[in-house]
Design a protein around this motif. Structure first.
Motif, PDB file in Angstrom:
ATOM      1  N   ILE A 170       0.840  -1.208   0.000  1.00 37.05           N
ATOM      2  CA  ILE A 170       0.000   0.000   0.000  1.00 37.05           C
ATOM      3  C   ILE A 170       0.869   1.249   0.000  1.00 37.05           C
ATOM      4  O   ILE A 170       0.644   2.185  -0.772  1.00 37.05           O
ATOM      5  CB  ILE A 170      -0.950  -0.017   1.217  1.00 37.05           C
ATOM      6  N   GLN A 171       1.871   1.265   0.858  1.00 36.19           N
ATOM      7  CA  GLN A 171       2.744   2.431   0.940  1.00 36.19           C
ATOM      8  C   GLN A 171       3.581   2.585  -0.335  1.00 36.19           C
ATOM      9  O   GLN A 171       3.673   3.677  -0.895  1.00 36.19           O
ATOM     10  CB  GLN A 171       3.648   2.336   2.157  1.00 36.19           C
ATOM     11  N   LYS A 172       4.177   1.505  -0.790  1.00 36.44           N
ATOM     12  CA  LYS A 172       5.044   1.538  -1.968  1.00 36.44           C
ATOM     13  C   LYS A 172       4.303   1.996  -3.221  1.00 36.44           C
ATOM     14  O   LYS A 172       4.846   2.735  -4.043  1.00 36.44           O
ATOM     15  CB  LYS A 172       5.623   0.138  -2.187  1.00 36.44           C
ATOM     16  N   ASN A 173       3.045   1.593  -3.353  1.00 36.63           N
ATOM     17  CA  ASN A 173       2.253   1.935  -4.534  1.00 36.63           C
ATOM     18  C   ASN A 173       1.486   3.242  -4.378  1.00 36.63           C
ATOM     19  O   ASN A 173       0.666   3.582  -5.245  1.00 36.63           O
ATOM     20  CB  ASN A 173       1.293   0.791  -4.867  1.00 36.63           C
ATOM     21  N   GLY A 174       1.732   3.960  -3.307  1.00 41.96           N
ATOM     22  CA  GLY A 174       1.101   5.274  -3.121  1.00 41.96           C
ATOM     23  C   GLY A 174      -0.401   5.211  -2.919  1.00 41.96           C
ATOM     24  O   GLY A 174      -1.121   6.127  -3.288  1.00 41.96           O
ATOM     25  N   MET A 216      -6.735  -7.001  16.504  1.00 38.44           N
ATOM     26  CA  MET A 216      -6.992  -5.899  15.599  1.00 38.44           C
ATOM     27  C   MET A 216      -6.109  -4.729  15.984  1.00 38.44           C
ATOM     28  O   MET A 216      -5.912  -4.450  17.167  1.00 38.44           O
ATOM     29  CB  MET A 216      -8.471  -5.512  15.676  1.00 38.44           C
ATOM     30  N   LEU A 217      -5.549  -4.077  14.981  1.00 41.44           N
ATOM     31  CA  LEU A 217      -4.669  -2.940  15.204  1.00 41.44           C
ATOM     32  C   LEU A 217      -5.136  -1.795  14.322  1.00 41.44           C
ATOM     33  O   LEU A 217      -5.399  -1.980  13.128  1.00 41.44           O
ATOM     34  CB  LEU A 217      -3.225  -3.331  14.849  1.00 41.44           C
ATOM     35  N   HIS A 218      -5.247  -0.616  14.905  1.00 39.83           N
ATOM     36  CA  HIS A 218      -5.659   0.586  14.175  1.00 39.83           C
ATOM     37  C   HIS A 218      -4.419   1.440  13.932  1.00 39.83           C
ATOM     38  O   HIS A 218      -3.652   1.712  14.850  1.00 39.83           O
ATOM     39  CB  HIS A 218      -6.688   1.353  14.992  1.00 39.83           C
ATOM     40  N   LEU A 219      -4.225   1.849  12.677  1.00 36.89           N
ATOM     41  CA  LEU A 219      -3.099   2.704  12.318  1.00 36.89           C
ATOM     42  C   LEU A 219      -3.609   3.945  11.613  1.00 36.89           C
ATOM     43  O   LEU A 219      -4.570   3.906  10.864  1.00 36.89           O
ATOM     44  CB  LEU A 219      -2.143   1.985  11.352  1.00 36.89           C
ATOM     45  N   GLU A 220      -2.932   5.044  11.874  1.00 33.72           N
ATOM     46  CA  GLU A 220      -3.163   6.259  11.083  1.00 33.72           C
ATOM     47  C   GLU A 220      -1.866   6.552  10.348  1.00 33.72           C
ATOM     48  O   GLU A 220      -0.809   6.687  10.964  1.00 33.72           O
ATOM     49  CB  GLU A 220      -3.539   7.434  11.976  1.00 33.72           C
ATOM     50  N   TYR A 221      -1.948   6.631   9.026  1.00 37.55           N
ATOM     51  CA  TYR A 221      -0.758   6.809   8.217  1.00 37.55           C
ATOM     52  C   TYR A 221      -0.225   8.234   8.352  1.00 37.55           C
ATOM     53  O   TYR A 221      -0.980   9.197   8.245  1.00 37.55           O
ATOM     54  CB  TYR A 221      -1.052   6.501   6.749  1.00 37.55           C
ATOM     55  N   LYS A 222       1.057   8.335   8.607  1.00 39.90           N
ATOM     56  CA  LYS A 222       1.742   9.630   8.670  1.00 39.90           C
ATOM     57  C   LYS A 222       2.905   9.584   7.710  1.00 39.90           C
ATOM     58  O   LYS A 222       3.797   8.745   7.839  1.00 39.90           O
ATOM     59  CB  LYS A 222       2.271   9.922  10.082  1.00 39.90           C
ATOM     60  N   ASN A 223       2.903  10.445   6.728  1.00 37.28           N
ATOM     61  CA  ASN A 223       3.993  10.514   5.755  1.00 37.28           C
ATOM     62  C   ASN A 223       5.182  11.209   6.418  1.00 37.28           C
ATOM     63  O   ASN A 223       5.080  12.334   6.874  1.00 37.28           O
ATOM     64  CB  ASN A 223       3.543  11.286   4.512  1.00 37.28           C
TER      65      ASN A 223
END
Length: 126
Positions: free
Chosen positions: A94-98, A118-125
Motif C-alpha cells: 500500500i505504501q510503496k504503490n502510493g 486488531m490494530l488501528h493505524l493512522e498513516y503519517k507521511n
C-alpha cells in the motif's frame, strides 16, 4: 476429544456452531475496536487481513462493516497467507504503490481459530 483439525472438540460435527462463534468473535472485536478507538467504517481507508481467499476476506469485511473498496485484496493473487507476514506485506505494498495518504485510517485484522487481534493505524507521511 480433540480431532486432527485443531483444538476444537468435535469440530466436524459442530462446524456450524464453530462458524457462528467465529463470526461473533470477529464482529465483537470489530465493534469493541471501533468504539474504543472512536472510529467508524466510513472513515476507514483499508481493512487489511491475511491473504486467505477472496470469500473469507469478503466475510471479514462484512463482519467489520466496511465496503468492498475498503477491503485490501490487491496482493491476494501475488502472495498467499503466511501467518501474519502477509498483513505486513500488504502494508508495504500500500505504501510503496502510493495507495495511502497522510491521515488515512487503516485497520489490521489478524485471525486464528480461537483468537483475534486488531490494530488501528493512522498513516503519517514522514
Amino acid at each position: 476429544s480433540v480431532d486432527n483439525l485443531g483444538a476444537f472438540p468435535d469440530l466436524q460435527n459442530n462446524f456450524m456452531n464453530y462458524l457462528k462463534m467465529f463470526s461473533a468473535g470477529i464482529k465483537g472485536i470489530s465493534k469493541y475496536a471501533k468504539e474504543a478507538l472512536n472510529i467508524d467504517s466510513t472513515s476507514l481507508r483499508y481493512l487489511i487481513t491475511g491473504n486467505y481467499n477472496f470469500s473469507i476476506m469478503k466475510n471479514y469485511g462484512i463482519l467489520f462493516g466496511c465496503k468492498s473498496n475498503q477491503l485490501f485484496t490487491k496482493e491476494l493473487g501475488q502472495n498467499a497467507h503466511l501467518f501474519s507476514a502477509d498483513i505486513l506485506n500488504n502494508i508495504q505494498s500500500i505504501q510503496k504503490n502510493g495507495e495511502v495518504e497522510d491521515g488515512d485510517q487503516l485497520v489490521l485484522l489478524g485471525t486464528g481459530s480461537f483468537h483475534w487481534g486488531m490494530l488501528h493505524l493512522e498513516y503519517k507521511n514522514s
